[in-house]
Design a protein around this motif. Structure first.
Motif, PDB file in Angstrom:
ATOM      1  N   ILE A   1       0.837  -1.200   0.000  1.00 48.89           N
ATOM      2  CA  ILE A   1       0.000   0.000   0.000  1.00 48.89           C
ATOM      3  C   ILE A   1       0.871   1.247   0.000  1.00 48.89           C
ATOM      4  N   LEU A   2       1.913   1.258   0.812  1.00 49.13           N
ATOM      5  CA  LEU A   2       2.793   2.427   0.872  1.00 49.13           C
ATOM      6  C   LEU A   2       3.460   2.694  -0.469  1.00 49.13           C
ATOM      7  N   ARG A   3       3.709   1.639  -1.223  1.00 46.41           N
ATOM      8  CA  ARG A   3       4.353   1.807  -2.527  1.00 46.41           C
ATOM      9  C   ARG A   3       3.345   1.954  -3.666  1.00 46.41           C
ATOM     10  N   GLY A   4       2.061   1.961  -3.311  1.00 49.69           N
ATOM     11  CA  GLY A   4       1.031   2.174  -4.318  1.00 49.69           C
ATOM     12  C   GLY A   4       0.902   1.045  -5.312  1.00 49.69           C
ATOM     13  N   GLU A   5       1.213  -0.191  -4.897  1.00 49.97           N
ATOM     14  CA  GLU A   5       1.136  -1.309  -5.821  1.00 49.97           C
ATOM     15  C   GLU A   5      -0.317  -1.622  -6.160  1.00 49.97           C
ATOM     16  N   ASP A   6      -0.520  -2.118  -7.361  1.00 44.83           N
ATOM     17  CA  ASP A   6      -1.861  -2.486  -7.813  1.00 44.83           C
ATOM     18  C   ASP A   6      -2.131  -3.927  -7.408  1.00 44.83           C
ATOM     19  N   LEU A   7      -2.935  -4.105  -6.367  1.00 48.64           N
ATOM     20  CA  LEU A   7      -3.243  -5.459  -5.915  1.00 48.64           C
ATOM     21  C   LEU A   7      -4.171  -6.164  -6.884  1.00 48.64           C
ATOM     22  N   GLY A   8      -5.008  -5.411  -7.556  1.00 47.06           N
ATOM     23  CA  GLY A   8      -5.871  -5.990  -8.584  1.00 47.06           C
ATOM     24  C   GLY A   8      -6.848  -7.001  -8.020  1.00 47.06           C
ATOM     25  N   ARG A   9      -7.449  -7.747  -8.928  1.00 47.90           N
ATOM     26  CA  ARG A   9      -8.399  -8.788  -8.548  1.00 47.90           C
ATOM     27  C   ARG A   9      -7.730 -10.145  -8.652  1.00 47.90           C
ATOM     28  N   ALA A  10      -8.065 -11.012  -7.744  1.00 49.40           N
ATOM     29  CA  ALA A  10      -7.527 -12.363  -7.837  1.00 49.40           C
ATOM     30  C   ALA A  10      -8.109 -13.050  -9.055  1.00 49.40           C
ATOM     31  N   GLU A  11      -7.249 -13.636  -9.849  1.00 48.06           N
ATOM     32  CA  GLU A  11      -7.675 -14.298 -11.075  1.00 48.06           C
ATOM     33  C   GLU A  11      -7.524 -15.798 -10.947  1.00 48.06           C
ATOM     34  N   PRO A  12      -8.301 -16.576 -11.685  1.00 45.61           N
ATOM     35  CA  PRO A  12      -8.120 -18.024 -11.663  1.00 45.61           C
ATOM     36  C   PRO A  12      -6.727 -18.385 -12.146  1.00 45.61           C
ATOM     37  N   THR A  13      -6.187 -19.468 -11.589  1.00 47.81           N
ATOM     38  CA  THR A  13      -4.854 -19.921 -11.978  1.00 47.81           C
ATOM     39  C   THR A  13      -4.857 -20.362 -13.423  1.00 47.81           C
TER      40      THR A  13
END
Length: 677
Positions: A239-251
């Motif tokens: 969060i501090l680095r502003g990373e895009d966590l995005g949505r969990a996708e199927p493997t």
């Protein structure tokens, strides 16, 4: 008719609900329904209904409660739900149609066997069975102490899974409704806090997400004296680095190495940070000798760092694409449960490994050396930090032991073979567009790691060793963290994290005494905590007193020889030259502490300059600690071990440590005595 346990104890026919009054028959019914189909012993039922102090008429009174229950069943037309008297106790039969607890468990099992869409619906249906305060009308301290927390845990596991599914499908706002409530009811539950922080951040509420992280961090530190778990700390960093966590996708299928390198610098969306690529043919790297250069008839290995041309050849061979089948990645790094303390070292290492590298320094991998005595927690710290920074290394994190189980060092060539199988197609070198983190564990000599640091210069490394590895730092830079024993507060926090807050809080003075008996040594503390966990009735004060009589001999676990302080220290001595090991036993067993060079010379029968070199070797091996300049001391556990191990060996100085006779060369290699090589 159905009994309802998941709330106030009640009976319902599907339309009307009859709440049972707080009474002893109600407590008896709850005790039987919590174990449907099982015999509940009479003594257990008496404890539940009357507590520890039974009336003299408890036997007759229990039979009277059973009769009152049977009349209640007849009143509501549920005589078939009879309380059955059997030898030694009572039993009541029920199934998923007559008891909501069993219906809940049936729905949970059905959800686990279904797909994600139906799983969420089924789990929501299971949670809807919970109504109100659990057994709030049941007057039994024993049930509220032993059974209510167990039932609540079943609900929390389901709710956690529901929130996981919501987050996986990007329904963060729906998850927030549940997470706000549950984190206030269970403020120390780290997984729910982690889900709440993630949901807030993914809905654009970064400030609230960080505030929630600070809340759980403050609660854990003030209440338990521990830091948030590694997953929460990694989430804060993201969060501090502003990373895009995005949505969990199927493997999905992991791209082949040739596919990943088709567009330089591109990273496949399926690559999970912290995981390793899959192995392929080891021929791409060539055979690395101890110098780090590919060995060939015209390129012999030589000590030290390889020339730039050799590094280019190594990098080129690593990057050569070879089509291979895709297999499952190796398992992730081992976790370090209950890690506490070392705050300064953790902060420094995280900064070192995640900071941007200055221009012109691309040929040197940032690395740190963690050194210290056997069992002092070097590997645990390295793994803990690796988990914290794993997101910053798209090519994965790899734990590479550099010592065999028998204590002998692994050659650099063998380690390089394992690395190129684990990091194929240029991964970790920067040519694949990513970086890798190497945890090089239990290094014995700088030549084991020099070629690895050179070949994987675009990554980073954490090196653990009992030795100081000053020569490695001299040639490759890096930072050094020498670990010592924990302070009393950190020891208390470690015992609390492993044994549990309630047990430590019940005997806080005894816990401090126990930590002192362990010398505040991390391995010793974990062994002691494990023994306490397997013996829940053992008082801390009794255990500490027993341990003080033989702190070394009694700090072992019989079912795992690796969890043994004496064996770990024996192995450390076996790695030393015999003369140096004998010197350690003499110095550590001496009552004169702190040690000085002149005092060591007298104990060993050596000239003072030779004794200084002995001290330097023992200091480098982690068997001595330096206090004031020129003053040295031995950890209490190492001293106790030396007294047990020395035996009759304390006598005349061995030949390798005696002063040279007239006419002999005092230094066989021109630099230091033979005993110190």
């Amino acid at each position: 008719m159905r009994f309802q346990l998941l709330g106030p104890l009640s009976v319902t026919d599907g339309r009307d609900v009859v709440m049972l009054p707080p009474s002893k028959p109600t407590a008896l019914l709850a005790a039987l329904l919590l174990r449907p189909g099982s015999i509940v012993p009479t003594d257990r039922l008496r404890d539940i209904v009357w507590g520890e102090e039974h009336p003299t008429t408890a036997k007759t009174a229990l039979q009277s409660c059973v009769l009152r229950l049977r009349r209640l069943f007849a009143k509501y037309g549920i005589e078939h739900q009879a309380v059955v008297a059997v030898a030694g106790g009572y039993r009541i039969d029920a199934d998923a149609d007559t008891l909501d607890l069993l219906h809940f468990r049936r729905l949970v099992a059905r959800a686990a066997a279904s797909g994600n869409d139906s799983e969420l619906y089924t789990l929501r249906s299971a949670l809807s069975l919970w109504q109100g305060g659990l057994l709030s009308n049941v007057p039994s301290d024993l049930l509220h102490r032993d059974e209510v927390p167990r039932l609540a845990e079943e609900r929390l596991r389901v709710l956690e899974r529901v929130c996981d599914i919501e987050l996986e499908h990007g329904r963060c706002r729906e998850a927030l409704v549940d997470l706000w409530e549950v984190t206030r009811v269970y403020p120390a539950h780290e997984r729910f806090a982690e889900q709440l922080v993630e949901a807030l951040y993914r809905t654009g509420r970064q400030t609230e997400a960080l505030a929630e992280y600070r809340r759980i961090k403050g609660h854990l530190r003030e209440g338990l004296g521990v830091d948030p778990r590694a997953e929460l700390q990694r989430l804060e960093l993201a969060i501090l680095r502003g990373e895009d966590l995005g949505r969990a996708e199927p493997t999905r299928r992991r791209a082949a190495p040739s596919e990943r390198t088709a567009i330089p610098g591109a990273q496949s969306p399926q690559d999970t940070p912290g995981s390793l690529a899959t192995p392929r043919s080891p021929d791409s790297l060539g055979s690395l000798g101890s110098s780090g250069s590919p060995t060939s008839p015209t390129s012999p290995a030589s000590p030290g760092s390889p020339a730039p041309a050799d590094r280019e050849a190594v990098a080129t061979s690593i990057a050569s694409p070879v089509a291979t089948p895709i297999v499952s990645p190796p398992p992730p790094l081992p976790s370090v449960p209950g890690f506490t303390g070392r705050e300064a070292e953790v902060s420094s290492l995280v900064h070192l490994l995640t900071a941007e590298r200055p221009e012109g320094d691309a040929e040197r991998a940032p690395f740190a050396v963690l050194s210290g005595a056997p069992g002092i927690g070097k590997s645990a710290l390295a793994l803990h930090v690796a988990h914290l920074v794993g997101r910053h290394f798209p090519d994965g994190c790899l734990l590479l032991p550099l010592t065999r189980p028998d204590g002998s060092p692994r050659p650099a060539e063998e380690a390089a073979d394992e690395l190129r199988r684990a990091l194929p197609a240029g991964r970790g070198t920067g040519l694949s567009g990513g970086r890798s983190l190497l945890v090089l564990d239990d290094v014995v000599h700088p030549d084991q790691v020099r070629p690895l640091l050179t070949a994987y210069a675009c990554g980073a490394a954490i090196v653990t060793s009992r030795m100081g590895l000053a020569a490695l730092v001299a040639t490759h830079g890096g930072t050094v963290h020498r670990l010592g024993a924990l302070d009393p507060e950190q020891s208390q926090a470690l015992l609390t994290a492993v044994v549990g807050r309630e047990r430590i809080a019940a005997e806080p003075t005894a816990a401090l005494t126990l930590a002192a008996a362990c010398g505040h040594h991390p391995l010793a503390l974990r062994i002691a905590a494990a023994r306490l966990l397997t013996r829940p009735r053992l008082r801390l004060a009794d255990y500490a007193g027993w341990l003080r009589n033989d702190p070394v001999g009694r700090l072992s676990l019989a079912d795992d020889p690796r969890m043994s302080v004496p064996q770990r220290l024996d192995e450390a001595l076996q790695r030393l030259p015999p003369a140096l090991a004998d010197a350690h036993l003499r110095l550590a067993g001496s009552p004169h502490h702190p040690l000085t060079a002149s005092g060591a010379a007298g104990l060993l029968g050596l000239p003072e300059d030779t004794a200084e070199q002995v001290i330097e070797r023992l200091l480098d091996a982690g068997l001595l600690e330096e206090g004031q300049p020129g003053a040295f001391w031995t950890h209490d556990l190492l001293r106790a071990h030396a007294l047990r191990a020395a035996g009759s060996s304390v006598g005349h100085a061995p030949a390798l440590l005696r002063p040279p006779r007239h006419g002999e060369s005092p230094q066989l290699d021109g630099s230091r005595p033979a005993a110190l090589r």
